[in-house]
Design a protein around this motif. Sequence first.
Motif, PDB file in Angstrom:
ATOM      1  N   UNK A 118       6.337  -5.209   2.936  1.00 16.56           N
ATOM      2  CA  UNK A 118       5.936  -6.349   2.129  1.00 16.56           C
ATOM      3  C   UNK A 118       4.428  -6.575   2.147  1.00 16.56           C
ATOM      4  N   UNK A 119       3.826  -6.533   3.332  1.00 12.41           N
ATOM      5  CA  UNK A 119       2.379  -6.755   3.413  1.00 12.41           C
ATOM      6  C   UNK A 119       1.619  -5.623   2.730  1.00 12.41           C
ATOM      7  N   UNK A 120       2.137  -4.406   2.836  1.00 15.91           N
ATOM      8  CA  UNK A 120       1.489  -3.276   2.174  1.00 15.91           C
ATOM      9  C   UNK A 120       1.565  -3.420   0.663  1.00 15.91           C
ATOM     10  N   UNK A 121       2.732  -3.816   0.160  1.00 13.47           N
ATOM     11  CA  UNK A 121       2.902  -3.972  -1.278  1.00 13.47           C
ATOM     12  C   UNK A 121       1.960  -5.033  -1.841  1.00 13.47           C
ATOM     13  N   UNK A 122       1.855  -6.162  -1.149  1.00 10.38           N
ATOM     14  CA  UNK A 122       0.989  -7.245  -1.628  1.00 10.38           C
ATOM     15  C   UNK A 122      -0.483  -6.827  -1.557  1.00 10.38           C
ATOM     16  N   UNK A 123      -0.887  -6.187  -0.458  1.00  9.34           N
ATOM     17  CA  UNK A 123      -2.287  -5.773  -0.306  1.00  9.34           C
ATOM     18  C   UNK A 123      -2.682  -4.738  -1.351  1.00  9.34           C
ATOM     19  N   UNK A 124      -1.824  -3.764  -1.592  1.00 12.60           N
ATOM     20  CA  UNK A 124      -2.149  -2.703  -2.554  1.00 12.60           C
ATOM     21  C   UNK A 124      -2.150  -3.200  -3.993  1.00 12.60           C
ATOM     22  N   UNK A 125      -1.493  -4.331  -4.228  1.00 13.18           N
ATOM     23  CA  UNK A 125      -1.459  -4.877  -5.588  1.00 13.18           C
ATOM     24  C   UNK A 125      -2.730  -5.613  -5.961  1.00 13.18           C
ATOM     25  N   UNK A 126      -3.633  -5.819  -5.000  1.00 12.47           N
ATOM     26  CA  UNK A 126      -4.855  -6.578  -5.256  1.00 12.47           C
ATOM     27  C   UNK A 126      -5.970  -5.660  -5.775  1.00 12.47           C
ATOM     28  N   UNK A 127      -6.855  -6.195  -6.613  1.00 11.05           N
ATOM     29  CA  UNK A 127      -7.910  -5.361  -7.200  1.00 11.05           C
ATOM     30  C   UNK A 127      -9.094  -5.103  -6.282  1.00 11.05           C
ATOM     31  N   UNK A 128      -9.286  -5.920  -5.257  1.00 10.37           N
ATOM     32  CA  UNK A 128     -10.454  -5.774  -4.395  1.00 10.37           C
ATOM     33  C   UNK A 128     -10.127  -6.034  -2.939  1.00 10.37           C
ATOM     34  N   UNK A 129     -11.101  -5.786  -2.065  1.00  9.51           N
ATOM     35  CA  UNK A 129     -10.876  -5.884  -0.626  1.00  9.51           C
ATOM     36  C   UNK A 129     -10.629  -7.316  -0.177  1.00  9.51           C
ATOM     37  N   UNK A 130     -11.373  -8.262  -0.710  1.00 12.51           N
ATOM     38  CA  UNK A 130     -11.189  -9.646  -0.284  1.00 12.51           C
ATOM     39  C   UNK A 130      -9.795 -10.149  -0.625  1.00 12.51           C
ATOM     40  N   UNK A 131      -9.354  -9.859  -1.826  1.00  7.71           N
ATOM     41  CA  UNK A 131      -7.999 -10.264  -2.223  1.00  7.71           C
ATOM     42  C   UNK A 131      -6.949  -9.550  -1.403  1.00  7.71           C
TER      43      UNK A 131
END
Length: 232
Positions: A118-131
């Motif tokens: 779940x955390x990987x899916x949410x992190x990879x869905x973001x366009x940038x590092x901060x998000x």
Amino acid sequence: MVRQESPGGAVERPRTAVVRDALGVGVAVGLSGFAFGVTAAGAGISVLQACALSLLVFTGASQFALVGALAAGGNPFTAAAGAFFLGTRNAFYGLRLSQLLALPRAVRPLAAHWVIDETTAVALAQPGRRSARLGFTVTGLSLYLLWNLTTLLGALGAEALGDTAAWGLDAAGPAVFLALLAPMLKTATERAVAALALVLGLGLLPVLPAGLPVLVAALAAPAVLWLKGRRS
């Protein structure tokens, strides 16, 4: 609302949008910890043991695989081996997230405990590092707290439910895992690996002792890659 840019030039999503999506995933998946607590209790695992699994292991698919194998009468070592190999995917997630998040060394050991589907899916869905950092943190924190709380409630309330097998709660964990996995299967090779693993895992259930089908299904990836290499 004006979107900020990350140091790499990527346009960041608004913080509120990232937090909203991360909390949505954390709450939705965290509630299935109740199903794990009930399933664990039905498999003869004590409340303390169930809570320890959620606190220390914290990867739902592996936890469900472990208690499912034990409930089916599988050998504890075989059940643990199956759960371990199922959880090795988190190590590959970590390789990708370490580059994306670039967290300080001091917090990496703590963050590693939250590297799950779940955390990987949410992190990879973001366009940038901060998000990505924000999404990873909010998802991990909300999911960890809620998963452990509902595990405790499920284990304590298992007796009130009677026959836990009749509720089919043991299917909740695999269902969540498949729902997260399906959108990530974008290439033909990934879909072939998933299909072969499914065939091996389900096909060998009536033949092999509990826990072993998961180990055999792990051979799907090297088998597909070997066939692809020969064709190339």
